[in-house]
Design a protein around this motif. Structure first.
Motif, short mmCIF file in Angstrom:
data_model
loop_
_atom_site.label_atom_id
_atom_site.label_comp_id
_atom_site.label_asym_id
_atom_site.label_seq_id
_atom_site.Cartn_x
_atom_site.Cartn_y
_atom_site.Cartn_z
N ILE A 1 0.84 -1.20 0.00
CA ILE A 1 0.00 0.00 0.00
C ILE A 1 0.87 1.25 0.00
CG2 ILE A 1 -1.69 1.34 1.31
CD1 ILE A 1 -2.85 -1.13 -0.07
N GLY A 2 1.93 1.23 0.80
CA GLY A 2 2.82 2.38 0.86
C GLY A 2 3.52 2.65 -0.45
N ALA B 1 -4.07 -5.75 -1.88
CA ALA B 1 -2.87 -4.92 -1.91
C ALA B 1 -1.96 -5.29 -3.08
CB ALA B 1 -2.12 -5.05 -0.59
N SER B 2 -1.86 -6.57 -3.38
CA SER B 2 -1.03 -7.01 -4.50
C SER B 2 -1.57 -6.47 -5.82
CB SER B 2 -0.97 -8.54 -4.55
OG SER B 2 -0.22 -9.06 -3.47
N GLU C 1 -8.40 1.71 -6.40
CA GLU C 1 -7.95 0.38 -5.97
C GLU C 1 -7.16 0.46 -4.68
OE1 GLU C 1 -6.71 -2.91 -8.48
OE2 GLU C 1 -6.79 -1.55 -10.18
N LEU C 2 -6.28 1.44 -4.58
CA LEU C 2 -5.49 1.61 -3.35
C LEU C 2 -6.39 1.96 -2.18
CD1 LEU C 2 -2.40 3.58 -4.73
CD2 LEU C 2 -2.34 1.30 -3.69
N GLU C 3 -7.37 2.83 -2.42
CA GLU C 3 -8.27 3.26 -1.34
C GLU C 3 -9.14 2.11 -0.84
OE1 GLU C 3 -8.57 6.26 0.32
OE2 GLU C 3 -6.62 6.55 -0.65
N PHE C 4 -9.47 1.17 -1.71
CA PHE C 4 -10.24 0.01 -1.29
C PHE C 4 -9.37 -1.02 -0.57
CE2 PHE C 4 -13.66 1.39 -4.15
CZ PHE C 4 -14.77 1.06 -3.39
N ARG D 1 -6.53 -0.44 1.25
CA ARG D 1 -5.95 0.01 2.53
C ARG D 1 -6.83 -0.36 3.74
NH1 ARG D 1 -5.04 4.75 5.78
NH2 ARG D 1 -2.82 4.87 6.38
N PRO D 2 -8.15 -0.16 3.71
CA PRO D 2 -8.96 -0.57 4.86
C PRO D 2 -8.90 -2.08 5.13
CG PRO D 2 -10.18 0.94 3.47
CD PRO D 2 -8.97 0.55 2.70
N LEU D 3 -8.74 -2.88 4.08
CA LEU D 3 -8.63 -4.32 4.29
C LEU D 3 -7.36 -4.65 5.06
CD1 LEU D 3 -9.78 -5.75 0.83
CD2 LEU D 3 -11.04 -5.74 2.99
#
Length: 299
Positions: A174-175, A245-246, A214-217, A219-221
């Motif tokens: 994510i980072g 994340a992948s 995609e990143l915003e979805f 990150r909470p996971l």
């Protein structure tokens, strides 16, 4: 239920981000890839001073207690900075080293641990190499890696992965995905083509917006999995986070390469550090197919 980082957790991440930015991680990553670990080891010591390893070690062993959310925050910032070295491996190994003197050494930043999942990252600079079933091994030959700053070594009996390692790898992804998004947006604002910034073209906007979503979805996971650490749902949650994340980070890497063009993959240009790492981490700590199978088995 709504989850947000506490003020202390946000401060921890911001402090680490500033430290890594000022330390020059790009230079350290290039030196690490070239076989010079000195700048990377200095960075390792600085990260230890900021508490990165202490939050993985119980208080009885010299740490701050095992704090999974703080660990995810740290891993995200390490990914954002493209910091070289087996950070995830060392943090994940703390689960396997309970009751040993290694924990105090890890908390202080004095020990580097690699794990063979299936290959051992940077085993030549590690003080200890473990398999996922807590067997100590000697590293074998150096293998070719998609990311020059991720030097992989063959280890007999390597394989499998641990849930904590998969969680921290996902946070790292994510980072690095966020770092690629930021640099790509900035590049799109300044790169001119046909008399206009390329960010004004709808095709570029759509690619960047899709990657951001995609990143915003994802990150909470990742943070949801951190919250479920130690519960029966952790294996399912961490696998769902790792898949998301992948896909998000690798998708962002492809978008960044499209935005930057061929320059994005040149060694001299910093985005190449994240682009290569995104591809390498895509199948690290369990492939997407392995994690999808774990999620399906839990349904």
């Amino acid at each position: 239920m709504k989850f947000v980082l506490s003020a202390e957790q946000r401060m921890f991440g911001e402090t680490l981000r500033k430290l890594l930015a000022e330390a020059g991680t790009a230079r350290a990553a290039r030196a690490w890839a070239a076989g010079d670990p000195a700048p990377g080891r200095e960075l390792w010591s600085a990260a230890a001073g900021a508490g990165v390893f202490a939050v993985a070690v119980p208080e009885a062993d010299g740490g701050m207690g095992v704090l999974p959310v703080e660990l995810a925050v740290a891993a995200e910032e390490l990914g954002r900075a493209a910091a070289p070295g087996p950070y995830v491996e060392t943090l994940a190994a703390t689960e396997l080293l309970g009751g040993s003197d290694w924990l105090a050494r890890i908390a202080e930043g004095d020990a580097v641990v690699s794990m063979a999942v299936p290959h051992a990252l940077d085993a030549d600079v590690a003080d200890l190499v473990l398999t996922a079933d807590d067997t100590r091994r000697e590293p074998g030959e150096l293998l070719t890696s998609l990311d020059p700053a991720r030097r992989l070594f063959r280890v007999e009996g390597g394989g499998g992965f641990t849930g904590l390692g998969a969680l921290l790898c996902a946070a790292q992804q994510i980072g690095l995905g966020q770092a690629l998004l930021d640099v790509s947006v900035e590049y799109a604002k300044t790169r001119q083509q046909f008399g206009r910034a390329i960010g004004e073209y709808q095709a570029i906007k759509h690619h960047l917006a899709s990657a951001m979503v995609e990143l915003e979805f994802a990150r909470p996971l990742v943070f949801g999995a951190a919250l479920s650490y130690g519960t029966p749902d952790f294996a399912r949650d961490v696998s769902a986070a790792k898949v998301a994340a992948s896909e998000a980070s690798y998708g962002m890497a492809k978008t960044a390469l499209q935005v930057h063009g061929a320059i994005g993959y040149t060694d001299e240009y910093d985005p190449s550090l994240w682009i290569r790492k995104a591809r390498a981490l895509y199948s690290a700590w369990g492939t997407p197919s392995e994690h999808r199978a774990r999620v399906m088995a839990a349904l």
